[in-house]
Write a protein that holds these residues in place. Sequence first.
Motif, PDB file in Angstrom:
ATOM      1  N   ALA A 133       0.856  -1.185   0.000  1.00 24.63           N
ATOM      2  CA  ALA A 133       0.000   0.000   0.000  1.00 24.63           C
ATOM      3  C   ALA A 133       0.890   1.232   0.000  1.00 24.63           C
ATOM      4  CB  ALA A 133      -0.920  -0.003   1.219  1.00 24.63           C
ATOM      5  N   LEU A 134       0.691   2.095  -0.985  1.00 23.43           N
ATOM      6  CA  LEU A 134       1.548   3.263  -1.174  1.00 23.43           C
ATOM      7  C   LEU A 134       0.761   4.550  -1.011  1.00 23.43           C
ATOM      8  CD1 LEU A 134       3.463   2.099  -4.382  1.00 23.43           C
ATOM      9  CD2 LEU A 134       4.249   1.981  -2.008  1.00 23.43           C
ATOM     10  N   PRO A 135       1.388   5.579  -0.449  1.00 22.41           N
ATOM     11  CA  PRO A 135       0.713   6.873  -0.379  1.00 22.41           C
ATOM     12  C   PRO A 135       0.605   7.481  -1.775  1.00 22.41           C
ATOM     13  CG  PRO A 135       2.989   7.069   0.351  1.00 22.41           C
ATOM     14  CD  PRO A 135       2.738   5.608   0.134  1.00 22.41           C
ATOM     15  N   ALA A 136      -0.533   8.045  -2.072  1.00 23.18           N
ATOM     16  CA  ALA A 136      -0.750   8.678  -3.372  1.00 23.18           C
ATOM     17  C   ALA A 136      -0.178  10.089  -3.338  1.00 23.18           C
ATOM     18  CB  ALA A 136      -2.234   8.699  -3.709  1.00 23.18           C
ATOM     19  N   THR A 137       1.144  10.157  -3.291  1.00 24.91           N
ATOM     20  CA  THR A 137       1.864  11.419  -3.220  1.00 24.91           C
ATOM     21  C   THR A 137       2.980  11.413  -4.254  1.00 24.91           C
ATOM     22  OG1 THR A 137       3.497  10.640  -1.606  1.00 24.91           O
ATOM     23  CG2 THR A 137       1.420  11.531  -0.736  1.00 24.91           C
ATOM     24  N   ASP A 138       3.670  12.552  -4.367  1.00 25.79           N
ATOM     25  CA  ASP A 138       4.797  12.648  -5.281  1.00 25.79           C
ATOM     26  C   ASP A 138       6.122  12.319  -4.602  1.00 25.79           C
ATOM     27  OD1 ASP A 138       3.151  13.446  -7.390  1.00 25.79           O
ATOM     28  OD2 ASP A 138       3.268  15.561  -6.805  1.00 25.79           O
ATOM     29  N   THR A 139       6.074  11.873  -3.365  1.00 22.97           N
ATOM     30  CA  THR A 139       7.297  11.561  -2.633  1.00 22.97           C
ATOM     31  C   THR A 139       8.057  10.439  -3.340  1.00 22.97           C
ATOM     32  OG1 THR A 139       6.224  12.157  -0.560  1.00 22.97           O
ATOM     33  CG2 THR A 139       8.257  10.882  -0.411  1.00 22.97           C
ATOM     34  N   ARG A 140       9.312  10.704  -3.634  1.00 17.31           N
ATOM     35  CA  ARG A 140      10.115   9.739  -4.376  1.00 17.31           C
ATOM     36  C   ARG A 140      10.809   8.727  -3.470  1.00 17.31           C
ATOM     37  NH1 ARG A 140       8.394   8.942  -9.003  1.00 17.31           N
ATOM     38  NH2 ARG A 140       6.568   9.517  -7.818  1.00 17.31           N
ATOM     39  N   ARG A 141      11.164   9.149  -2.259  1.00 22.94           N
ATOM     40  CA  ARG A 141      11.872   8.263  -1.337  1.00 22.94           C
ATOM     41  C   ARG A 141      10.950   7.965  -0.164  1.00 22.94           C
ATOM     42  NH1 ARG A 141      17.102   6.605  -0.318  1.00 22.94           N
ATOM     43  NH2 ARG A 141      17.779   6.391   1.871  1.00 22.94           N
TER      44      ARG A 141
END
Length: 454
Positions: A133-141
Amino acid sequence: MALRPHDTRSRDETITAPRSAPGRSPQRRTTAALALALALTAAGVLGGGAAPATASSDAAASPSPTAGAADRGGVVTAERLNVLSAAQVRAVLTAAEFDADPAILRSGVVSYRLVYRTIDPHGLPTTASGLLALPATDTRRLRVVSYTHGTETARADAPSTATDLAADGWGQAPALTYAAAGFAAVAPDYLGLGVGPGLHPWMDVPSEVTASFDLLRATRLFLATQGRTVDPRVLVTGFSQGASAATGLATALRSGADPALRLGALAPVSGAYDLRSVELPALLDGQVEWPYGVGYTAYLLVAFNRLHHLYDTPAEVFRDPSVEALFDGEHSGERFVAGLPASIDALLTPHGAELAHHPRGRFAAALAVADATCSTLPGPQSPPQPVPVPVRLYVGGADTQVPRANSEHCRTALRGHGIDAPIVDLGAGVDHLGSNRAGTAAVVRWFLTPGGPR
């Protein structure tokens, strides 16, 4: 542990989270620690002798015994499951009675089922599945949280296959919580659950650890295809059955099993860390109420027999031999409970009762491995992680399935290795299943606290 009976789905060393029993002998702890270290080494977690992994592209195919160890953690398939807004995540969590604080859960979530290459309890190549499950953000790291789940008797109830969130969000709620808080959350189904082949080896810590570790590797590979990377400091948590899996995974991470990953923090919830001295006696003497006491006792004998040959036929240990069929991976909820005898006396034959009350031989050795997760020193490989990491042990004040003495014994064992592990009391009215909910809320806040594990 954490069997659910319904288909719907001071320095006193104790911390009370906002809204007694003596320890095991040093000799037993040392023996158990050695047993776990040897088991993890044989399974390929602690380096040197890692078993090969399959190169097959079919998740259900028979594994190839000639595939190299470098293939472990390879992604076989990645299937997107859900795309949820932050509001939808909070709605799922609210329906499942998990905390849905918008101050913590700020992100939408994209979830995937990963099928990946790993090894079975005998070190042979196989596949397993797990939830990412991943956050729907632009965070690359991304910082990774590994959450290992509690007992499920049906493969469909594992995190990556418990996809009907409208009917029952329990299976995915912890992972959704961590992802909505900004973490990459991984939740292995374990071997034999989800879409993995075979039967589930319940409470087999070495295979729980290899399945968890290889999902971390698969996650790293999958995220690379999206142009994202992972922080090597893994935050490890788990509930009930998954608590001892979490402490076992922490041992592997601290031991340098993969130079690209290390332990960032450990926060297990309501674990049966001492099966031999605490949990099994509580199951057998009625401290753990029906259906849990009967269900866990039967599952322990069935699962350990599959790996360690405790009996030749189920009639040797069970008065009703058909009990064994309840653990085929297809029974859950009311169907499972309906097949259980009414008491431990009605479950076990005299031979079965003797085996359970006085474990010897292979059974005693297997229990020693399961009980070693809090008392295993980092091994000599890679080299071991030298810096202490923060550890907290979470318990529910009204837990009648997993006695608090389990966590007290774990704390004592960790202290023997110079690790301070306070017990966090989640509340006087928090029962076992409730500790998964309250524990998830407390742990995510701890992981996010400035000056905490991050």
